[in-house]
Design a protein around this motif. Structure first.
Motif, short mmCIF file in Angstrom:
data_model
loop_
_atom_site.label_atom_id
_atom_site.label_comp_id
_atom_site.label_asym_id
_atom_site.label_seq_id
_atom_site.Cartn_x
_atom_site.Cartn_y
_atom_site.Cartn_z
N ILE A 83 0.83 -1.39 0.00
CA ILE A 83 -0.05 -0.07 -0.10
C ILE A 83 0.82 1.18 0.03
N ILE A 84 0.56 2.22 -0.90
CA ILE A 84 1.29 3.34 -0.90
C ILE A 84 0.54 4.70 -0.59
N LEU A 85 0.74 5.38 0.52
CA LEU A 85 -0.06 6.61 0.68
C LEU A 85 0.62 7.75 -0.01
N GLY A 86 0.11 8.30 -0.96
CA GLY A 86 0.26 9.37 -1.93
C GLY A 86 0.01 10.77 -1.49
N GLN A 87 0.82 11.55 -1.18
CA GLN A 87 0.60 13.06 -0.87
C GLN A 87 1.18 14.07 -1.83
N LEU A 88 0.88 15.16 -1.88
CA LEU A 88 1.53 16.24 -2.72
C LEU A 88 2.81 16.62 -2.37
N GLY A 89 3.13 16.78 -1.14
CA GLY A 89 4.44 17.19 -0.68
C GLY A 89 4.61 18.71 -0.28
N SER A 90 5.63 19.45 0.25
CA SER A 90 5.98 20.62 0.54
C SER A 90 7.25 20.80 0.26
N PRO A 91 7.57 22.20 -0.01
CA PRO A 91 9.04 22.85 -0.18
C PRO A 91 9.92 22.24 0.84
N GLN A 92 11.04 22.21 0.29
CA GLN A 92 12.22 21.62 1.30
C GLN A 92 12.41 22.70 2.51
N SER A 93 12.00 23.90 2.43
CA SER A 93 12.14 24.73 3.66
C SER A 93 11.40 25.95 3.06
N PRO A 94 11.13 27.08 4.17
CA PRO A 94 10.40 28.11 3.79
C PRO A 94 11.24 29.41 3.09
#
Length: 317
Positions: free
Chosen positions: A15-26
């Protein structure tokens, strides 16, 4: 001989939970890199590619990252963002509850670990014992071209250069799943019991209205079904319910009514205590923690009201 050495393949499922993601830092640099990849996806922004390339590179990327970086800085915990850290916690919390024939990973479309990393590991495992089926569970309850179709495109690109490809399924929605609705209702009830409201706003992430009317994207129908199920299972409550849409981008008309405008109108009409729940997300992110929990809360306060942002499902046991 090969026949004598043969043994049945393991019936393991990944099972793979797939998310969008976020920047590496602000930092503005990292936010710009994130937005370049995210907004460069033709599923996310479906304008003519030549036109959007001009707008993105000349008008969006030179200016928007600085503003977005300030918002991301408000939710940065020093090492990560809620979307990434909570999704990781969800995956870790689920693993002990899985049957022996199930294994679980998580990945992000625009940050590490990406789908390719998961598939690289899968390919390197023994062919007789590795999972023979992969089920991708995107963390977007309602289907939309800009989310689920983007996941499918990303998987297609990953499979394009590989020799071995598992049997795979992408769950394209679970917006009416009993577990999703029941736990959403539980969180809403807990919040309303602690902080009563005059109006409960059920706020979904918006998409351009054109996608629904012209392209027949089923997202609005899924949102409406989620709202109606939450309303039904919630039962009688001492507050009004409203369905709205947030997170507009660009100049074209999006699905409405808009969350920010609705909240301001409600307070000015005398309904000063607002609660907001966002069922297009299963974990808190920039759109819930900052857009609702900070920016909208400030707007509501400025016109004389109060706002309670109800948390998402997150890693609730």
């Amino acid at each position: 001989s090969l026949w004598q050495k043969w043994k049945p393949m393991a019936t393991k499922t990944k099972i793979i939970l797939g998310q969008l993601g976020s920047p590496q830092s602000p930092s503005t640099k990292h936010v710009r890199s994130f937005l370049r990849e995210f907004l460069g996806d033709p599923r996310v922004v479906d304008a003519p590619r030549w036109l959007w390339a001009i707008i993105l590179n000349l008008f969006v990327l030179p200016f928007r990252p600085k503003k977005s970086a300030r918002a991301y800085a408000r939710i940065w915990d020093g090492s990560g963002f809620p979307l990434v850290t909570i999704t990781t916690k969800v995956a870790q919390a689920l693993k002990p509850h899985l049957a022996p024939n199930l294994e679980l990973d998580h990945c992000f479309l625009v940050c590490e670990p990406r789908p390719g990393s998961i598939l690289d590991t899968w390919e390197q495992e023994d062919a007789l014992t590795r999972a023979q089926e992969v089920i991708v569970l995107p963390q977007f309850p309602q289907y939309a071209e800009s989310t689920i179709a983007s996941v499918v495109d990303g998987l297609g690109k990953e499979f394009g250069g590989r020799v071995n490809i598992p049997t795979f399924t992408v769950m394209n929605s679970y917006h009416t799943a009993k577990c999703f609705i029941d736990h959403s209702v539980r969180l809403i009830r807990e919040s309303l019991a602690a902080t009563p409201a005059d109006v409960l706003i059920i706020s979904f992430h918006g998409i351009p209205l054109r996608r629904v009317l012209q392209k027949k994207d089923q997202y609005f129908q899924h949102c409406l079904e989620t709202f109606k199920l939450i309303e039904r299972e919630l039962g009688p409550v001492d507050c009004e319910l409203r369905m709205t849409f947030q997170s507009r981008f660009g100049s074209e008309k999006w699905l409405g009514p808009y969350t920010d405008a609705t909240a301001e109108e409600l307070v000015k009409s005398g309904k000063k205590r607002l609660s907001v729940y966002c069922p297009s997300f299963v974990v808190d992110c920039l759109e819930t923690t900052d857009e609702i929990g900070h920016e909208l809360k400030e707007t509501v306060h400025e016109v004389g009201g109060t706002l309670t942002a109800i948390r998402c499902l997150n890693d609730d046991p």
